[in-house]
Design a protein around this motif. Structure first.
Motif, PDB file in Angstrom:
ATOM      1  N   ALA A 488       0.728  -1.230   0.096  1.00 39.99           N
ATOM      2  CA  ALA A 488       0.063   0.089   0.044  1.00 39.99           C
ATOM      3  C   ALA A 488       0.780   1.132   0.173  1.00 39.99           C
ATOM      4  CB  ALA A 488      -0.838  -0.032   1.221  1.00 39.99           C
ATOM      5  N   LYS A 489       0.287   2.233  -0.449  1.00 36.25           N
ATOM      6  CA  LYS A 489       1.225   3.510  -0.591  1.00 36.25           C
ATOM      7  C   LYS A 489       0.548   4.642   0.163  1.00 36.25           C
ATOM      8  CE  LYS A 489       4.121   2.857  -4.562  1.00 36.25           C
ATOM      9  NZ  LYS A 489       5.067   2.188  -3.738  1.00 36.25           N
ATOM     10  N   HIS A 490       1.442   5.408   0.797  1.00 31.44           N
ATOM     11  CA  HIS A 490       0.991   6.532   1.351  1.00 31.44           C
ATOM     12  C   HIS A 490       0.668   7.727   0.307  1.00 31.44           C
ATOM     13  CE1 HIS A 490       1.592   4.741   5.203  1.00 31.44           C
ATOM     14  NE2 HIS A 490       3.042   4.856   4.938  1.00 31.44           N
ATOM     15  N   HIS A 491      -0.352   8.481   0.765  1.00 28.07           N
ATOM     16  CA  HIS A 491      -0.514   9.722   0.047  1.00 28.07           C
ATOM     17  C   HIS A 491       0.517  10.700  -0.650  1.00 28.07           C
ATOM     18  CE1 HIS A 491      -3.919  13.034  -0.399  1.00 28.07           C
ATOM     19  NE2 HIS A 491      -2.781  13.306  -1.182  1.00 28.07           N
ATOM     20  N   TRP A 492       1.552  10.643   0.327  1.00 29.06           N
ATOM     21  CA  TRP A 492       2.594  11.599   0.035  1.00 29.06           C
ATOM     22  C   TRP A 492       3.490  10.655  -1.054  1.00 29.06           C
ATOM     23  CZ3 TRP A 492       7.796  10.179   0.765  1.00 29.06           C
ATOM     24  CH2 TRP A 492       8.033   8.743   1.747  1.00 29.06           C
ATOM     25  N   GLU A 493       3.756   9.106  -0.888  1.00 30.87           N
ATOM     26  CA  GLU A 493       4.427   8.482  -1.813  1.00 30.87           C
ATOM     27  C   GLU A 493       3.758   8.519  -3.009  1.00 30.87           C
ATOM     28  OE1 GLU A 493       6.291   4.666   0.616  1.00 30.87           O
ATOM     29  OE2 GLU A 493       4.243   5.003   0.962  1.00 30.87           O
ATOM     30  N   ILE A 494       2.426   8.633  -3.301  1.00 35.37           N
ATOM     31  CA  ILE A 494       2.083   8.363  -4.472  1.00 35.37           C
ATOM     32  C   ILE A 494       2.430   9.952  -5.100  1.00 35.37           C
ATOM     33  CG2 ILE A 494      -0.188   8.423  -5.915  1.00 35.37           C
ATOM     34  CD1 ILE A 494      -1.549   6.979  -3.372  1.00 35.37           C
ATOM     35  N   LEU A 495       2.202  10.959  -4.486  1.00 38.34           N
ATOM     36  CA  LEU A 495       2.456  12.283  -5.182  1.00 38.34           C
ATOM     37  C   LEU A 495       3.868  12.250  -5.710  1.00 38.34           C
ATOM     38  CD1 LEU A 495       0.610  14.812  -2.800  1.00 38.34           C
ATOM     39  CD2 LEU A 495      -0.149  13.944  -5.013  1.00 38.34           C
ATOM     40  N   VAL A 496       4.872  11.767  -4.804  1.00 43.27           N
ATOM     41  CA  VAL A 496       6.264  11.843  -5.287  1.00 43.27           C
ATOM     42  C   VAL A 496       6.574  10.735  -6.309  1.00 43.27           C
ATOM     43  CG1 VAL A 496       8.700  11.480  -4.308  1.00 43.27           C
ATOM     44  CG2 VAL A 496       7.043  12.194  -2.794  1.00 43.27           C
ATOM     45  N   GLU A 497       5.988   9.527  -6.327  1.00 44.15           N
ATOM     46  CA  GLU A 497       6.189   8.683  -7.443  1.00 44.15           C
ATOM     47  C   GLU A 497       5.589   9.316  -8.657  1.00 44.15           C
ATOM     48  OE1 GLU A 497       7.325   5.713  -7.406  1.00 44.15           O
ATOM     49  OE2 GLU A 497       7.536   5.035  -5.351  1.00 44.15           O
ATOM     50  N   LEU A 498       4.639  10.053  -8.634  1.00 44.45           N
ATOM     51  CA  LEU A 498       4.060  10.681 -10.031  1.00 44.45           C
ATOM     52  C   LEU A 498       5.022  11.520 -10.527  1.00 44.45           C
ATOM     53  CD1 LEU A 498       0.019  10.576  -9.456  1.00 44.45           C
ATOM     54  CD2 LEU A 498       1.366   9.189 -10.666  1.00 44.45           C
ATOM     55  N   ALA A 499       5.442  12.420  -9.404  1.00 43.68           N
ATOM     56  CA  ALA A 499       6.283  13.766  -9.813  1.00 43.68           C
ATOM     57  C   ALA A 499       7.576  13.219 -10.407  1.00 43.68           C
ATOM     58  CB  ALA A 499       6.488  14.359  -8.551  1.00 43.68           C
ATOM     59  N   ALA A 500       8.122  12.070  -9.742  1.00 39.95           N
ATOM     60  CA  ALA A 500       9.334  11.538 -10.366  1.00 39.95           C
ATOM     61  C   ALA A 500       9.009  11.043 -11.674  1.00 39.95           C
ATOM     62  CB  ALA A 500       9.807  10.465  -9.488  1.00 39.95           C
ATOM     63  N   ARG A 501       8.012  10.390 -11.965  1.00 34.51           N
ATOM     64  CA  ARG A 501       7.978   9.799 -13.212  1.00 34.51           C
ATOM     65  C   ARG A 501       7.564  10.980 -14.436  1.00 34.51           C
ATOM     66  NH1 ARG A 501       7.091   5.829  -9.991  1.00 34.51           N
ATOM     67  NH2 ARG A 501       7.211   3.535 -10.893  1.00 34.51           N
ATOM     68  N   MET A 502       6.922  12.017 -13.860  1.00 32.26           N
ATOM     69  CA  MET A 502       6.766  13.159 -14.803  1.00 32.26           C
ATOM     70  C   MET A 502       8.004  13.719 -15.313  1.00 32.26           C
ATOM     71  SD  MET A 502       3.474  13.541 -15.449  1.00 32.26           S
ATOM     72  CE  MET A 502       3.614  15.218 -16.135  1.00 32.26           C
ATOM     73  N   ASN A 503       9.092  13.647 -14.367  1.00 26.09           N
ATOM     74  CA  ASN A 503      10.319  14.451 -14.874  1.00 26.09           C
ATOM     75  C   ASN A 503      11.620  13.514 -14.804  1.00 26.09           C
ATOM     76  OD1 ASN A 503       9.306  17.364 -14.607  1.00 26.09           O
ATOM     77  ND2 ASN A 503       8.891  16.569 -12.671  1.00 26.09           N
ATOM     78  N   GLY A 504      11.235  12.290 -15.101  1.00 26.77           N
ATOM     79  CA  GLY A 504      12.317  11.252 -15.288  1.00 26.77           C
ATOM     80  C   GLY A 504      13.531  11.135 -14.264  1.00 26.77           C
ATOM     81  N   VAL A 505      13.102  11.255 -12.802  1.00 26.54           N
ATOM     82  CA  VAL A 505      14.147  11.385 -11.946  1.00 26.54           C
ATOM     83  C   VAL A 505      13.397  10.333 -10.795  1.00 26.54           C
ATOM     84  CG1 VAL A 505      15.121  13.600 -12.129  1.00 26.54           C
ATOM     85  CG2 VAL A 505      13.036  13.348 -10.503  1.00 26.54           C
ATOM     86  N   SER A 506      14.086   9.956 -10.018  1.00 22.87           N
ATOM     87  CA  SER A 506      13.790   9.057  -9.099  1.00 22.87           C
ATOM     88  C   SER A 506      13.123   9.507  -7.762  1.00 22.87           C
ATOM     89  CB  SER A 506      14.991   8.074  -8.400  1.00 22.87           C
ATOM     90  OG  SER A 506      15.762   8.659  -7.512  1.00 22.87           O
ATOM     91  N   ALA A 507      12.382   8.795  -7.214  1.00 23.72           N
ATOM     92  CA  ALA A 507      11.534   9.414  -6.166  1.00 23.72           C
ATOM     93  C   ALA A 507      12.523   9.914  -4.802  1.00 23.72           C
ATOM     94  CB  ALA A 507      10.472   8.205  -5.635  1.00 23.72           C
ATOM     95  N   GLU A 508      13.429   9.118  -4.754  1.00 24.64           N
ATOM     96  CA  GLU A 508      14.572   9.301  -3.557  1.00 24.64           C
ATOM     97  C   GLU A 508      15.018  10.810  -3.822  1.00 24.64           C
ATOM     98  OE1 GLU A 508      14.379   6.392  -5.352  1.00 24.64           O
ATOM     99  OE2 GLU A 508      13.302   5.471  -3.493  1.00 24.64           O
TER     100      GLU A 508
END
Ligand code: MGD
Ligand code: MGD
Ligand code: SF4
Ligand code: MO
Length: 759
Positions: A488-508
């Protein structure tokens, strides 16, 4: 729920403490749980909590009920085939879902540019620390001008007036109700809402205590609300006329030489301009429009200015109307002119332990206004927001420049923003829609993909926003209660994961960026607890944590009450808050001006240009004929609802139909509507049918229907809401064209309607 017989299982029963995340009051809860079995046995008020002292309202149970609701979404879903009754939803893995969403959003952006992707952020975001922190990051990653939120159907006029007067949209003056002698409430019903931009559990007891110590409470409201019913005085007002009334109050204050700003005069500009603006608004001039008698207005001005310590407070009803920003501005003008601003017993600025309400070195630049304009109607973006009411037209009427993809996050705009029918149809025209949400509801059913976050008991939380709206300073950490389901993912994790995929960088990488941003912003500020502390010390102390808890840890230690990262220090730190199961009381509010002001020169701007210009519109409205606009519709909140999203919980939704039209008996007679009969209510935007309830608590000429209902759309997964409290969507009647121009906020209070019996 409740006590059950003793079994072996009881040995695993534990009591855990959290603050209730449903509304601003943030009451202290005690939950009795079995962590292993993931069960909640009971939820009750925490007597030892210094903030709420055992108080809870019926909605406290929602925390547990949402967690166990079998219809809550737990894994990503993808819609197969068209939205509607026959839509099929397939579960997906997180990996697949995030890849798909990232891919589709990148596709839309590559073909049509950043602004082709819009976003709508809803209310529960404000109740979730991680969500709040990472929404900002997410918005930056999207870099789209099409940003919408629930603010423009709520408090945005107050954001705008605070931005213009004090230099920050999120520095709110908060009523110091426990020390005041006079409480003037306009357009708020804290007995039911439990307070908004005024966080304080148990309003009923507090108002009672006020009156017991001789303070007076006056309520201005087109309905004799639950709050009005316990006040010393209730004045009916025609919806949308608060700015008229308040400017007339100001008129009397000047006329009768009752202006006494005291020390505020040293750092307030524009008092003379306000006097000039008020000249044309005598009580006699305003009375026929507002429905408040001239003598009442004069008496109110006298009583208010005569009180030793007084509060003028306006909320939802004063914001969501034609003159929302003017009314919000005037509320503070009255407090400032009478010296009740930034002083005990008046209104003051809270001090958040996380440091976001500390003085800053650089003054704020002017509020961005019209940096972008909506494509369909040319509406200005205001401080980065477009009106939520413009969402549909940006999809269905903006030609080549239209919005082609939408991300909704914890919001249900089909039920909560104007003209839900049009919005719903427009959502169907999008190339791609994704919703970060926990229910398949009236809005998310239109999405291509739904990404469900964990819910409150599955993550820790901190009362971040409400530390800046609280009537006493406080700090409150709530620990995680249950392990989330695997993957399961936390709300913030989903946002970071999406932001990362939009910009081609890692969530970390993005998470580290967030962290570095907070380091730079909060640590080592001159005069702060962490002045002179090396960043290496901070990094070492915070260790290898990630996500919002690391940021919280940092902000608390660096904050105004913090330990400054000194292990031997006696200040606040996350480690210490973890040891305290209740809210930590940090004392009463204190005067903080002028240091806190973020305007150039740290001065209160009493007459900002944008506002002065808008007073012309108010003046023009004086000559419009009063009456002749038919009936005016307002809303109302009810104890067992929270906007649209708690109706699927049997505990809260059971009982009689609550979605009723309240109408004065005289108006009902004229319209031919019977008590208990169905009424058709029509406006320029649409029509709905609801059961009528005759009541003299309504001002003649004004009717009321609550919002958040209308659980009748096909293809949702809300079977109990549909069965128990389907109701009708009052926002079918809200016209998306009607806005307060200074804030882009919708007119939800004072909609012209026709009422007729059905059949
Ligand atoms: N006519 C009229 N309209 C109004 C109002 C009114 O008084 N009258 N009130 C206005 C006000 S003040 C507000 S704030 C807005 C609210 O407007 P919205 O924010 O659009 O609506 P809510 O009903 O609060 O929707 C909350 C959504 O968040 C989801 N949710 C709940 N908890 C979580 C969670 O933990 N994680 C995630 N990811 N999702 C979650 C729910 O499933 C639901 O879809 O409505 C406004 N609209
Ligand atoms: N039980 C419950 N509590 C809630 C919520 C909920 O849905 N249910 N929602 C939460 C949210 S998101 C918010 S923002 C807050 C809002 O909290 P409040 O600001 O207290 O809002 P309401 O309870 O809607 O009260 C608004 C009052 O304004 C009156 N009114 C309408 N039009 C006018 C007008 O033109 N002038 C004047 N003077 N009065 C007017 C209405 O009759 C009503 O009594 O409540 C929060 N608490
Ligand atoms: S008033 Fe009710 S909903 Fe609001 S925080 Fe307290 S218990 Fe929760
Ligand atoms: Mo709200």
């Amino acid at each position: 729920m409740g006590e059950t017989r003793t079994t072996e299982r009881d040995t695993r029963r534990e009591r855990v403490h959290r603050s209730c995340p449903i509304c601003e009051a943030s009451c202290g809860l005690i939950l009795e749980v079995d962590r292993a079995a993931k069960r909640v046995f009971s939820v009750r008020g925490d007597e030892a909590d210094p903030r709420s002292r055992g108080y809870v309202c019926p909605k406290a149970v929602a925390t547990a009920a949402v967690y166990r609701d079998s219809e809550r979404i737990r894994r990503p879903l993808r819609r197969v085939g068209p939205a509607g009754a026959d839509a099929r939803w397939q579960e997906m893995s997180w990996q697949e879902a995030l890849e798909l969403v990232g891919h589709r959003l990148r596709e839309v952006r590559a073909a049509h540019g950043n602004d082709a992707i819009g976003s709508y952020i809803g209310n529960p975001t404000g109740h979730n620390f991680g969500a709040m922190m990472y929404t900002e990051l997410f918005m930056k990653a999207l870099a789209s001008n099409r940003f919408f939120s629930g603010a423009t159907v709520d408090q945005f006029p107050k954001n705008v007036s605070c931005r213009l007067m004090f230099g920050d949209a999120w520095l709110f003056p908060i009523p110091d109700i426990d020390r005041s002698d006079f409480f003037l409430i306009l357009g708020a019903n804290p007995l039911v809402s439990n307070g908004s931009i005024m966080s304080a559990p148990n309003m009923k007891a507090r108002l009672r205590q006020m009156r017991e110590r001789g303070a007076r409470v006056v309520v201005v409201d087109p309905r004799r609300s639950e709050t009005a019913a316990v006040a010393d005085r209730h004045l009916f007002i025609r919806p949308g006329c608060d700015a008229h009334l308040l400017l007339a109050l100001v008129h009397v204050l000047f006329e009768e030489h009752r202006i006494a700003p005291g020390r505020l005069a040293e750092f307030t500009d524009g008092i003379e301009t306000v006097r000039e603006l008020s000249l044309g608004f005598s009580p006699e001039r305003v009375a026929p429009i507002s429905g408040v008698a001239a003598e009442e207005i004069r008496q109110l001005a006298r009583d208010f200015s005569a009180a030793e310590r007084a509060i003028c407070y306006g909320r939802f009803g004063t914001c969501t109307q034609e003159f929302g920003t003017l009314a919000s501005w005037l509320v503070d003008v009255v407090n400032i002119l009478t010296g009740n601003f930034d002083r005990p017993g008046g209104v003051m600025f809270p001090r958040a332990a996380t440091g976001q309400s500390e003085p800053v070195d650089e003054p704020a630049a002017a509020m961005p206004f019209a940096e972008y304009r909506s494509q369909a109607r040319g509406l200005p973006s205001i401080d980065g927001q477009l009106p939520a009411a413009a969402m549909a037209e940006e999809i269905d009427s903006a030609g080549e420049q239209r919005m082609r993809a939408l991300i909704t996050v914890a919001g249900n705009p089909v039920l909560t923003t104007p003209n839900g029918r049009r919005l719903c149809e427009a959502l169907g025209q999008l190339d791609f829609m994704v919703s970060v949400d926990i229910y398949l509801n009236e809005t998310t059913r239109m999405a291509d993909v739904i990404l469900p976050s964990t819910v409150q008991l599955e993550h820790d939380n901190y009362d971040f926003l409400f530390a800046t709206t609280s009537v006493r300073n406080m700090a409150r950490y709530s620990p995680q209660v249950f392990e989330p389901e695997p993957e399961a993912k936390h709300h913030w994790e989903i946002l970071v994961e999406l932001a990362a995929r939009m910009n081609g960088v890692s969530a970390e990488v993005l998470d580290d960026l967030m962290f570095e941003g907070c380091l730079a912003r909060f640590v080592g500020r001159p005069g702060s607890t962490s002045e002179g502390v090396g960043l290496d010390v901070v990094r070492a102390r915070l260790g290898a944590q990630r996500g919002p808890t690391r940021l919280l840890d940092l902000m608390l230690s660096a904050g105004p009450y913090g330990d400054g990262f000194r292990d031997a220090g006696d200040g606040v730190s996350l480690a210490k808050l973890r040891e305290i199961p209740h809210a930590l009381d940090l004392g009463p509010l204190e005067p903080r001006l002028p240091e806190l002001l973020r305007t150039p020169g740290r001065r209160i701007e009493l007459a900002p240009d944008l506002i002065v210009a808008d007073v012309e519109r108010l003046r023009a409205s004086l000559v419009e004929s009063a009456g002749g606009r038919g009936l005016l519709l307002i809303g109302r909140r009810q104890q067992r609802n929270m906007n649209s999203w708690l109706h699927n919980l049997t505990e809260l939704a059971k009982g009689r139909n609550r979605c009723k039209l309240l109408i004065n008996p005289e108006d009902a007679r004229r319209a031919g509507v019977r008590h208990g009969g169905m009424a058709s209510v029509r406006s320029s935007a649409g029509a709905i049918e609801v059961e009528a309830e005759l009541s003299d608590e309504m001002m003649p000429g004004v009717v009321s229907i609550p919002h958040g209902y209308g659980h009748t759309e096909p293809g949702t997964r809300l079977s109990r809401a549909r069965e128990l409290q389907a109701g009708a969507n009052v926002n079918q009647l809200a016209d998306e064209r009607l806005l307060d121009p200074l804030s882009g906020t919708s007119v939800l209070s004072g909609i012209s309607v026709d009422v007729k019996p059905v059949g």
